[in-house]
Design an enzyme around this catalytic site. Structure first.
Site, PDB file in Angstrom:
ATOM      1  N   MET A 247      38.750  50.770  44.446  1.00 32.76           N
ATOM      2  CA  MET A 247      39.006  49.425  43.905  1.00 32.76           C
ATOM      3  C   MET A 247      40.475  49.187  43.544  1.00 32.76           C
ATOM      4  SD  MET A 247      35.960  48.203  41.457  1.00 32.76           S
ATOM      5  CE  MET A 247      34.472  47.478  42.124  1.00 32.76           C
ATOM      6  N   GLY A 248      40.786  47.957  43.341  1.00 30.39           N
ATOM      7  CA  GLY A 248      42.141  47.520  42.995  1.00 30.39           C
ATOM      8  C   GLY A 248      42.354  46.189  43.682  1.00 30.39           C
TER       9      GLY A 248
ATOM     10  N   THR B 233      41.532  36.807  31.917  1.00 30.38           N
ATOM     11  CA  THR B 233      41.098  36.678  30.521  1.00 30.38           C
ATOM     12  C   THR B 233      42.280  36.370  29.617  1.00 30.38           C
ATOM     13  OG1 THR B 233      39.418  38.335  30.983  1.00 30.38           O
ATOM     14  CG2 THR B 233      39.901  37.909  28.669  1.00 30.38           C
TER      15      THR B 233
ATOM     16  N   ASP C   1      42.280  48.257  37.201  1.00 26.32           N
ATOM     17  CA  ASP C   1      43.324  48.098  38.232  1.00 26.32           C
ATOM     18  C   ASP C   1      44.720  48.432  37.727  1.00 26.32           C
ATOM     19  OD1 ASP C   1      41.206  47.154  39.651  1.00 26.32           O
ATOM     20  OD2 ASP C   1      41.931  45.095  39.872  1.00 26.32           O
TER      21      ASP C   1
ATOM     22  N   GLY D 235      34.438  33.488  35.485  1.00 27.21           N
ATOM     23  CA  GLY D 235      34.348  32.036  35.677  1.00 27.21           C
ATOM     24  C   GLY D 235      33.900  31.274  34.442  1.00 27.21           C
TER      25      GLY D 235
ATOM     26  N   ASN E  85      44.011  40.048  33.529  1.00 30.25           N
ATOM     27  CA  ASN E  85      44.998  38.960  33.573  1.00 30.25           C
ATOM     28  C   ASN E  85      44.365  37.575  33.442  1.00 30.25           C
ATOM     29  OD1 ASN E  85      43.860  39.306  36.060  1.00 30.25           O
ATOM     30  ND2 ASN E  85      45.766  39.750  37.126  1.00 30.25           N
TER      31      ASN E  85
ATOM     32  N   TYR F 195      31.441  50.277  42.254  1.00 28.37           N
ATOM     33  CA  TYR F 195      31.350  50.115  40.802  1.00 28.37           C
ATOM     34  C   TYR F 195      31.247  51.428  40.032  1.00 28.37           C
ATOM     35  CZ  TYR F 195      30.708  45.298  42.188  1.00 28.37           C
ATOM     36  OH  TYR F 195      30.902  44.051  42.742  1.00 28.37           O
TER      37      TYR F 195
END
Ligand SMILES: Nc1ncnc2c1ncn2[C@@H]1O[C@H](COP(=O)(O)OP(=O)(O)OP(=O)(O)O)[C@@H](O)[C@H]1O
Ligand SMILES: O=P(O)(O)OC[C@H]1O[C@](O)(CO)[C@@H](O)[C@@H]1O
Ligand SMILES: [Mg+2]
Length: 529
Positions: free
Chosen positions: A344-345, A273, A301, A246, A271, A452
């Site tokens: 995650m993903g 960034t 990811d 953010g 993406n 994490y």
């Protein structure tokens, strides 16, 4: 970018065979905004129609005999790399980057270039992005441009050091920033960027703390960087500079870049960034600033399009595999054990698919790209019942973005605007428990959510090498005068791509790919709908 296609009845018919009505919306991750629709004769359902793996600027008419040349011209324009000389008329100087026998880089203008050393990359060098010539759109994983799946060359710019550079190294101030979530390898890239800058002769290198936030948040100071400071940072995970989500305000960031007199900005991130880096590049151009903005794609990811993989992905898969292995051991050792792992993903199932494949211990792998049902005759729960009956235990691996359509979602977003997902792992754990209780069959459910742990670790060997190459190439790109580009690996070759081409939409698992087929062969699972 919108795709405009001229379509005929025949083309629509071909597409009916080519595209699968239910699974196709997930193909290549292209969004519905990139599609036109034609009515299926059989199903009367609208079928998405698109140019895959690309988005043309111009309209493509495949009945035009010269469509291929037009496509290629358009491709070359799109993949042309933005350069500071698009707005300036600068004369280059001979590079200060050399690895001569004495290994003593020379930094003065009068030094003799090593004309005979063939260690430089020519600006006209290209790498071929696709190497499979699919004979039919029905070939597994086919990525076709036209209905006949014609062979079309798609060349991209080769990465590496150029003989001519557009910056005077001793005058350069270079900054590095890491944004988004953590990812194994961030420190390896920071380290290599610093090493390579110093090899060119750059003395003024700084780190921007805590992502884009570090550009404008009061109290956050830039960190001086040097070989000595970053030498060992690769031994730990995380980011030496810190990360954040953010708070990206492009104009404030560029004000800060201008005030700090930054000439080169190296941006490590996913993406979001990259979208930010491109906005910074555009704003610098608007203000006619001589700044090179070069990105390095980072995300566990693996969801950035066009490239083979992003750094950190391999390591995340390796860590994820440990969780799968624990789930297997727990399930195997319990009476009617069911091991459930959530991985995650944010929008793609690459980690879950690869961890399932690499562990070889998974019976059911669920990813967002392949819809499934839990209940009913063809549902996952019925299959788990079958597995307990036949082998006595089982392991399920579910991607965090899978089955979101089965859950309530508040629509809440994180600081960067990413949708916060509902917890499919907890939902499945409850559903499985309730199901077996309901039918009076004992089931011992062990749920593992490594969250994490898969990303807060140091890079493994293959990621460390990838980070080394991408980090070094990022510096070569900046010295060569490119900006608004990313340093990545395509088809096993190191290349530069314009950022605009990699932020169109997240890459997702292609349900028709050989890799997913291999995964399903390995798990032995049926279709769950
Ligand atoms: N469209 C955009 N334009 C400008 N900046 C953006 C855009 N999208 C995201 N950003 C900024 O980029 C930074 C990183 O974005 P985000 O949190 O989505 O992570 P990411 O780079 O996609 O990495 P990850 O893979 O960890 O999600 C944030 O500071 C965010 O504000
Ligand atoms: O770091 P946060 O904000 O908790 O976000 C977690 C998300 O970040 C990632 O690790 C990387 O994009 C995703 O896999 C995950 O959904
Ligand atoms: Mg992202």
């Amino acid at each position: 970018m919108a795709v405009a296609l001229k379509t005929s009845g025949t083309f629509c018919n071909t597409l009916q065979q080519w595209l699968h009505p239910t699974r196709d919306p997930f193909l290549y991750g292209y969004s519905h905004s990139n599609t036109k629709e034609c009515k299926s004769k059989n199903t009367k359902r609208p079928v998405p129609l698109r140019v895959k793996a690309t988005s043309m600027k111009a309209e493509l008419d495949f009945s035009d005999p010269s469509w291929k040349q037009k496509f290629q011209k358009d491709w070359d324009e799109r993949f042309n790399l933005p350069h500071i000389n698009d707005i300036y008329d600068l004369k280059p100087r001979t590079t200060t980057f050399s690895l001569n026998k004495k290994r003593t880089p020379t930094h003065d203008e009068s030094s003799t270039p090593m004309d005979m050393w063939n260690g430089y990359v020519n600006n006209d060098d290209r790498a071929l992005m696709k190497v499979i010539n699919y004979s039919s759109p029905t070939s597994a994983g086919a990525e076709c441009i036209d209905p006949d799946c014609s062979w079309v060359e798609q060349w991209v710019h080769r990465a590496g050091p150029r003989k001519d550079i557009y910056y005077e190294p001793v005058e350069v101030k270079a900054a590095i920033v890491t944004c988004g979530g953590l990812c194994p390898g961030l420190n390896d890239v920071i380290r290599q960027v610093v090493f390579t800058l110093e090899t060119y002769g750059v003395k003024n290198i700084v780190g921007i703390p805590f992502g884009y936030r570090g550009f404008f948040e009061k109290g956050l100071k830039e960190m001086p960087l040097s070989r000595r400071i970053v030498e060992n940072i690769n031994l730990a995970g995380g980011s030496f500079l810190g990360v954040s989500r953010g708070g990206a305000k492009t104009s404030e960031i560029v004000d800060s870049i201008q005030a700090r007199r930054i000439d080169m900005l190296f941006v490590l991130g996913g993406n979001g960034t990259h979208a930010g880096a491109n906005a910074i590049h555009d704003e610098c151009r608007k203000r006619k600033l001589k700044v090179s903005v070069v990105a390095v794609p980072k995300t566990i990811d693996n969801d950035i399009p066009l490239m083979d993989k992003t750094f950190g992905f391999d390591t995340a898969v390796e860590e994820a595999q440990r969780a799968v292995n624990s789930a297997y051991i727990e399930a195997r050792s319990a009476y009617h054990g069911i091991g459930l792992v959530k991985l995650m993903g944010r929008s793609s199932g690459f980690i879950a698919m690869h961890a399932s494949l690499s562990s070889g211990q998974v019976d059911v792998c669920l990813i967002p790209e392949v819809p499934f049902t839990l209940d009913g005759e063809y549902g996952v729960l019925q299959h788990l019942e079958h597995l307990l009956k036949t082998k006595g235990f089982c392991v399920v691996c579910v991607a965090e973005a899978a089955g979101q359509e089965l859950l309530q979602n508040s629509g809440a977003t994180d600081a960067s605007g990413n949708l916060i997902l509902s917890d499919i792992g907890v939902h499945m754990q409850q559903k499985i428990k309730m199901h077996f209780k309901g039918i009076g069959v004992h089931a011992d459910v062990k749920y593992i959510d490594p969250t994490y742990m898969v990303r807060a670790c140091r890079a493994n060997a293959s990621d460390a090498i990838l980070c080394t190459v991408l980090g070094q190439n990022a510096v070569h790109a900046a010295f060569a005068g490119f900006s608004g580009i990313t340093s990545c690996i395509c088809n096993n070759h190191y290349v530069y791509l314009p950022i605009t081409e990699v932020i169109t939409a997240p890459k997702r698992v292609n349900p028709n790919s050989r890799m997913l087929h291999r995964c399903l062969t390995s798990t032995g699972q049926p279709d769950f709908h």
